[in-house]
Write an enzyme that holds these catalytic residues in place. Structure first.
Site, PDB file in Angstrom:
ATOM      1  N   ASP A 290      37.456  39.509  47.941  1.00  0.00           N
ATOM      2  CA  ASP A 290      36.293  40.364  47.726  1.00  0.00           C
ATOM      3  C   ASP A 290      36.454  41.543  48.687  1.00  0.00           C
ATOM      4  O   ASP A 290      37.246  41.511  49.623  1.00  0.00           O
ATOM      5  CB  ASP A 290      34.982  39.605  47.942  1.00  0.00           C
ATOM      6  CG  ASP A 290      33.806  40.346  47.298  1.00  0.00           C
ATOM      7  OD1 ASP A 290      33.963  41.529  46.918  1.00  0.00           O
ATOM      8  OD2 ASP A 290      32.719  39.751  47.168  1.00  0.00           O
TER       9      ASP A 290
HETATM   10  C1  BGC Z   1      31.043  42.376  45.559  1.00  0.00           C
HETATM   11  C2  BGC Z   1      32.003  42.149  44.421  1.00  0.00           C
HETATM   12  C3  BGC Z   1      32.408  43.475  43.835  1.00  0.00           C
HETATM   13  C4  BGC Z   1      33.048  44.312  44.939  1.00  0.00           C
HETATM   14  C5  BGC Z   1      33.537  45.672  44.464  1.00  0.00           C
HETATM   15  C6  BGC Z   1      31.530  43.395  46.569  1.00  0.00           C
HETATM   16  O1  BGC Z   1      30.471  43.816  47.345  1.00  0.00           O
HETATM   17  O2  BGC Z   1      30.756  41.158  46.207  1.00  0.00           O
HETATM   18  O3  BGC Z   1      31.405  41.338  43.455  1.00  0.00           O
HETATM   19  O4  BGC Z   1      33.258  43.297  42.753  1.00  0.00           O
HETATM   20  O5  BGC Z   1      32.093  44.530  45.962  1.00  0.00           O
HETATM   21  O6  BGC Z   1      32.492  46.517  44.204  1.00  0.00           O
END
Ligand code: BGC
Length: 815
Positions: free
Chosen positions: A726
């Site tokens: 993530d």
């Molecule tokens: C989230 C993800 C997301 C990523 C990119 C993170 O804050 O937990 O689900 O895909 O950001 O935006």
């Protein structure tokens, strides 16, 4: 903004200017409208619905205009081509909406901007207009029926709270509901929310119909209008249990812990708990939802009460439409467990479901529900059955219940298992640390046969993880230097990927383990979430394309306009895999048009607790429904030559302190509940990517978690794809290998790419780049204290196998 929030700064960009092109695929819009209606859950109805469009109706609540089409955060930040709201959609469909009241709301809303959106500090509700007794009485003199809309936002990086405006009604909302129910003959309440909220007031106030309208994307307003007037059925069925009070949820005692969270309810999540221990605490059971007709089930029977382990278990049932209108419903099959089983069992567990066709009044449909025999298995993490760390089917009778919710069922006989069977013997993996012991819920039966809650200690981990890792280091491919193989040769099948990787030097291999340094990579469509793959000129010269990722799940999050689809909970509430697959396939086509190779979706964490801020992105409290819904979405997206990235693996079931929080769960709860949906999705749909979660799982961050990613995902489930972090993982020393840290630990765990890339948020180095992979590698050390060539090559194989499927790689190979 608070300084420690993960990605508030970098995430700010997408609200920036979108280009002017608002074109969209009308087939996608139509299907989104159908899906949003099919995911709308009618909880109660005294017959007031459907409304007759000609009858006057008074619509209250600002959310009729300030409609929640989606939640906040990465999963909601789509520049939607358009959105619809309820009032506009009712008017569009010619419903006789009380114009005077509508005009009062229009004027008030125009002067009351909804509260500002700020990362992680999103509004949970929009303050409601005060309505006087006189205003309500006047409207009631013009219309017999009222609709009241109550709304709640949900959002990333922020939990819902047990406060008015959060889980509870505000005083203004309560007064509004009281006044309207007092004055009107019939009151329909629509809850337009991303989270389950307290609904105990509905019974108290005597509302005529209660409708859950999850954020339904750009067509959500129209879909709910369709449902209100009966142009579409409210097709949704609950994917979560709705309890009488928050404290009734089995997670409530531990949920929201800052440092750690004991998953003490173990496998008794959602209906597994309520149906076993506290059926009287349920307001609306799992699987419940009404249509506009009624059904009767009869003739339920098993094809074979003692099927062989190689065969599917088949249950047949006749479903008759006993009501006044054509309609379809969801038929659900649950299993019980043998009364004298060694393992504690929930009273009911979902094993199969299907949607009927549209059945005409008086007609019947013969349905067949089937499931693989091993869905009778449970995971023994203690050895109590004599088979530790194994999936076992204990001997005895497994009652089968078939019906229209977990509660509304008829008996379908019992599957009899003569002798205990081990369906999979595994090894201990990912169990809680002995240093963090806790007790978990179990069942005790009193003399009266009633289940009572008991507690027992969770079996701790007893493995030597360091020895496991060292014993399983991947073999290196003998380096060849450049022998002229281009990536297009691999994609076209003229050379093996292994031969291509053998040409890459350590710098190239290390580079492949990092994404581009920021979101919004210049290599992709403006507003993308980041790129990986062919990021350097040298890698691109070899023919490796950059792979462009975008959020997900409810739409393509780029600077350009894009379609906004129903949220995850809405989609799962349809219980309709074919519909989800079809919708996702059209979405995949939009990905091709918008330049997205990887959609960071579906979100598939378990709804462990109704307060989780991201529940709207996720599907259900049940892992089978979660896994099958996700598999349908992944199949649909990937059928178009682009790919999906299920997330967040695993146990990201709360947002509170999500980047440090430790989710502590027994190996059984992990296998049966929290990992099971991912397993189903991996094995049924073969996602090309998976995203790890921010949180720790049993003491180690998911992105450094060898047992999670390598022992279980890759080893046991046979996953061959790419695993990414993530956005911005936590930096940390390696607890087992003193020479390693940060991304070196990550690569060793089997997590291929740091997304978006090598910029540290703790500014470790002056230039901010994470060089841990190269720093952790040593050509001369074969002992495993350093990263090995085989590990670097293995990461590259995962990344490149995925990159080879992208549209850019395929067209280069065809050229
Ligand atoms: C989230 C993800 C997301 C990523 C990119 C993170 O804050 O937990 O689900 O895909 O950001 O935006």
């Amino acid at each position: 903004m608070t300084a420690n929030t993960t990605n508030e700064v970098a995430q700010g960009f997408t609200s920036a200017a979108a280009d002017a092109d608002r074109s969209y695929d009308p087939r996608l819009a139509d299907l989104a409208r159908r899906a949003a209606a099919a995911g709308t859950v009618l909880l109660t109805n005294d017959g007031v619905l459907p409304l007759s469009p000609a009858e006057p109706v008074a619509v209250f609540g600002r959310v009729q205009i300030d409609w929640f089409a989606v939640g906040y955060g990465s999963g909601g930040d789509v520049n939607a081509v358009y959105t619809t709201n309820l009032l506009g959609s009712l008017v569009e469909q010619g419903v006789n909406v009380d114009a005077e009241l509508a005009s009062v709301y229009r004027q008030w809303c125009a002067s009351q901007e909804p509260p500002a959106e700020e990362w992680g500090n999103w509004p949970r509700f929009y303050p409601e207009m005060e309505v006087s007794e006189d205003l309500v009485a006047a409207a009631a003199s013009r219309a017999r029926a009222a609709v009241v809309v109550v709304g709640r936002a949900a959002g990333e990086d922020r939990e819902n709270v047990l406060e008015p405006g959060g889980y509870y009604l505000t005083d203004t909302e309560r007064t509004l509901l009281e006044r309207v129910t007092d004055h009107f003959e019939s009151t329909v309440v629509i809850v337009n929310s991303g989270n389950v909220m307290d609904l105990s007031w509905a019974e108290e106030l005597g509302v005529s119909a209660l409708l859950l309208a999850w954020p339904g994307g750009m067509e959500g307003g129209r879909a709910v209008a369709d449902v209100l007037i009966g142009a579409a059925e409210p097709g949704g069925r609950l994917t979560d249990t709705i309890a009488r009070a928050y404290a009734d949820y089995p997670s409530a005692a531990n949920y929201g812990g800052k440092e750690f969270n004991n998953y003490a309810e173990d496998v008794f999540v959602g209906y597994r708990y309520f149906e076993t221990f506290a059926p009287e605490r349920v307001l609306f059971p799992f699987g419940h939802g009404l249509g506009y007709t009624s059904f009767d089930l009869a003739g339920a029977r098993l094809d074979d009460a003692a099927p062989s382990p190689d065969a599917d278990v088949v249950v047949r049932v006749r479903v008759r439409n006993t009501g006044p209108r054509p309609g379809s419903t969801v038929i659900q099959l649950y299993r019980g467990a043998p009364a004298d089983a060694a393992l504690p069992h929930p009273a009911r567990e979902l094993v199969a479901f299907t949607r009927t066709d549209v059945i005409a009044p008086g007609d019947s449909q013969e349905l067949e529900l089937s499931f693989p025999w091993d869905r009778l298995a449970s995971f023994d993490d203690s050895g109590r059955t004599g088979h530790a760390h194994a999936w076992v089917v204990e001997a005895g009778a497994y009652p089968m219940y078939v019906g229209t919710s977990v509660r509304q069922t008829i008996d379908a006989g019992a599957v009899v298992v003569d002798a205990m069977a081990v369906t999979e013997q595994l090894e201990q993996a990912l169990a809680p640390s002995p240093e963090a012991p806790f007790d978990r819920m179990t069942v005790n039966y009193g003399g009266d046969g009633r289940a009572r809650i008991g507690w027992e200690s969770v079996p701790p981990s007893a493995i030597d993880l360091r020895a496991r890792i060292l014993a399983r280091l991947p073999e290196a491919i003998t380096p060849t230097g450049d022998v002229g193989i281009r990536f297009s040769d691999v994609v076209a099948g003229r050379a093996t990927l292994e031969a291509f990787v053998a040409q890459l030097d350590v710098e190239d291999l290390a580079q492949l383990a990092y994404g581009d340094v920021e979101m919004n990579s210049p290599l992709g469509a403006p507003g993308n979430a980041g790129a990986f793959g062919g990021l350097t000129e040298h890698l691109r010269a070899l023919g490796i394309p950059p792979v462009i990722t975008t959020d997900g799940p409810s739409g393509i999050r780029v600077s350009a306009y894009a379609s906004l689809l129903p949220c995850g909970t809405a989609l799962a509430s349809t219980w309709d895999e074919a519909l989800l697959e079809e919708l996702a396939a059209l979405h995949g086509q939009e990905m091709l048009r918008k330049g997205s190779d990887v959609l960071l979706a579906p979100g598939m964490n378990i709804h462990r607790d109704p307060l989780c801020g991201r529940n709207f992105e996720y599907y259900s409290e049940d892992p089978l429904l979660t896994g099958l819904a996700a598999a349908a979405v992944v199949r649909g997206i990937q059928s178009q030559g682009v790919s999906a990235c299920p997330k967040h693996f695993a146990c990201n079931s709360q947002e509170t302190n999500r980047i440090y929080n430790d989710s502590r769960a027994s190996a059984r709860a992990l296998r049966e509940i929290y990992l099971r949906g991912f397993r189903i999705c991996v094995q049924e749909a073969g996602p090309l990517n998976i995203m790890t979660s921010y949180n720790k799982v049993n003491g180690q961050w998911a992105h450094y978690n060898y047992d999670l990613v390598t022992t279980i995902l890759r080893g046991e489930w046979g996953y061959r794809g790419n695993v990414i972090t993530d956005w911005w993982m936590r930096y940390a020393p390696d607890p087992l290998f003193p020479q390693l840290k940060d991304s070196a630990t990550r690569v060793r765990a089997g997590v291929d790419v740091l997304m978006p890339g090598g910029v540290t948020w703790s500014s470790k180095r002056a230039d901010g780049h994470d060089d841990a992979v190269l720093a952790g590698y040593s050509e001369d050390d074969a002992s495993g204290e350093h990263l090995t060539l085989g590990e670097l090559q293995q990461t590259a194989l995962h990344v490149l196998r995925m990159a080879a499927t992208t549209p850019a790689a395929r067209s280069a190979a065809e050229a």
